[in-house]
Design a protein around this motif. Structure first.
Motif, PDB file in Angstrom:
ATOM      1  N   SER A 105       7.419 -21.611   8.933  1.00  0.00           N
ATOM      2  CA  SER A 105       8.027 -20.464   8.258  1.00  0.00           C
ATOM      3  C   SER A 105       9.252 -19.975   9.001  1.00  0.00           C
ATOM      4  O   SER A 105       9.367 -20.114  10.235  1.00  0.00           O
ATOM      5  N   ARG A 122      10.771 -18.158   3.896  1.00  0.00           N
ATOM      6  CA  ARG A 122      10.498 -19.524   3.425  1.00  0.00           C
ATOM      7  C   ARG A 122       9.384 -20.164   4.232  1.00  0.00           C
ATOM      8  O   ARG A 122       9.351 -20.080   5.451  1.00  0.00           O
ATOM      9  N   GLU A 124       7.526 -23.967   4.525  1.00  0.00           N
ATOM     10  CA  GLU A 124       7.512 -25.376   4.152  1.00  0.00           C
ATOM     11  C   GLU A 124       6.227 -25.993   4.683  1.00  0.00           C
ATOM     12  O   GLU A 124       5.922 -25.871   5.868  1.00  0.00           O
ATOM     13  N   PRO A 131       5.813 -33.940   2.805  1.00  0.00           N
ATOM     14  CA  PRO A 131       5.936 -32.583   2.264  1.00  0.00           C
ATOM     15  C   PRO A 131       5.030 -32.346   1.060  1.00  0.00           C
ATOM     16  O   PRO A 131       4.867 -33.230   0.203  1.00  0.00           O
ATOM     17  N   THR A 134       7.334 -26.119  -0.925  1.00  0.00           N
ATOM     18  CA  THR A 134       8.210 -25.136  -0.291  1.00  0.00           C
ATOM     19  C   THR A 134       8.071 -23.841  -1.073  1.00  0.00           C
ATOM     20  O   THR A 134       8.169 -23.837  -2.305  1.00  0.00           O
ATOM     21  N   ASP A 136       9.229 -19.723  -1.352  1.00  0.00           N
ATOM     22  CA  ASP A 136      10.140 -18.644  -0.978  1.00  0.00           C
ATOM     23  C   ASP A 136       9.616 -17.329  -1.531  1.00  0.00           C
ATOM     24  O   ASP A 136       9.399 -17.208  -2.748  1.00  0.00           O
TER      25      ASP A 136
END
Length: 282
Positions: A105, A122, A124, A131, A134, A136
């Motif tokens: 973060s 944010r 991730e 990944p 993500t 926000d």
């Protein structure tokens, strides 16, 4: 000053391991009102471990409480002045039913709106395969603007054109906030009548992220054939509150690869709840 934008943006990202399993998923889905009717095959994919799919908005509660978003260097704010202004999730692949991942973060942006500041927090998240998502969170902090920073982009969207392609209603149970908070948001605003009155409400309010999840479930169930893996991204702006016991009116407009939605509270003359809401999908 309470917000030092340069310090906040320059701070090293913070990482922590998060884990979840089917019980966390099932509890989250039940907190959104899933499971009615209890034996409906379309609902069992949210409630029965042998058939479980993960609604992508689970990303907003995975690992909840393990990372303090507002404790970053350069940020010292009065929590009573903080509002959750908006939320965006980008899915890189479907969320597994059981997972162990690293969440990293940071403060991605600080915007100066004059009488207020907006922080973009944010997160991730990635596991051993790469990944996952993500996320926000746009945090509105009253009284912290005026420091000469960038005003940031406008997130307002033009109103959808024409009549909605579909309109559905989703009831909010009287106990729904009490159940949803077990997924990790323990703010007493959603449970304690006395605390709610101190915050200016005559009774506890529903979590905005609960409405967010309920809306995504409605879109997935009615527009995406119940296939959670089709969701690529989901964003909204929080425009108003919901009280447990009310009914959500969700209007949807379909275009290629996306569904626009608005959400209002039926019992308060369609008071706005979610606006600028978009589900991007395959």
């Amino acid at each position: 000053m309470p917000i030092d934008a340069a310090k906040a943006l320059a701070a090293e990202p913070r990482s922590a391991e998060i884990t979840w399993d089917h019980k966390d998923i099932q509890l989250y889905h039940l907190g959104l009102g899933a499971g009615l009717p209890a034996t409906d095959p379309d609902e069992l994919r949210y409630t029965l471990e042998s058939k479980l799919h993960v609604l992508p908005s689970f990303a907003t509660v995975a690992g909840m409480g393990m990372m303090g978003g507002l404790s970053a260097p350069g940020i010292e704010v009065n929590l009573a002045a903080v509002l959750h202004g908006g939320q965006t999730i980008e899915l890189h692949r479907p969320i597994p039913v059981k997972g162990k991942a690293v969440a990293t973060s940071k403060v991605a942006a600080v915007y100066d709106k004059g009488k207020a500041a907006i922080l973009v927090l944010r997160s991730e998240v990635a596991d051993a395969e790469g990944p996952l998502w993500t996320s926000d969170a746009q945090i509105f902090v009253r009284g912290e603007g005026g420091f000469g920073g960038d005003r940031g982009p406008s997130t307002r969207l033009p109103a959808p054109e024409g009549d909605p392609d579909l309109e559905v209603e989703r009831p909010v149970r009287e106990d729904q906030a009490l159940l949803y908070r077990l997924s990790g948001d323990w703010n007493p605003l959603h449970a304690d009548p006395e605390f709610a009155k101190l915050a200016g409400f005559d009774r506890p309010i529903l979590h905005g992220l609960c409405t967010y999840g309920m809306t995504l479930k409605a879109v997935v169930d009615t527009q995406l054939g119940g296939d959670v893996s089709r969701v690529r991204g989901y964003s909204t702006r929080f425009a108003g509150v919901v009280f447990p016991g009310e009914t959500l009116r969700i209007r949807m407009w379909r275009t290629e690869g996306r569904v626009r939605a608005t959400v209002t509270a039926v019992e308060r003359d369609d008071a706005p709840v979610l606006a600028d809401t978009v589900v991007e999908h395959a």
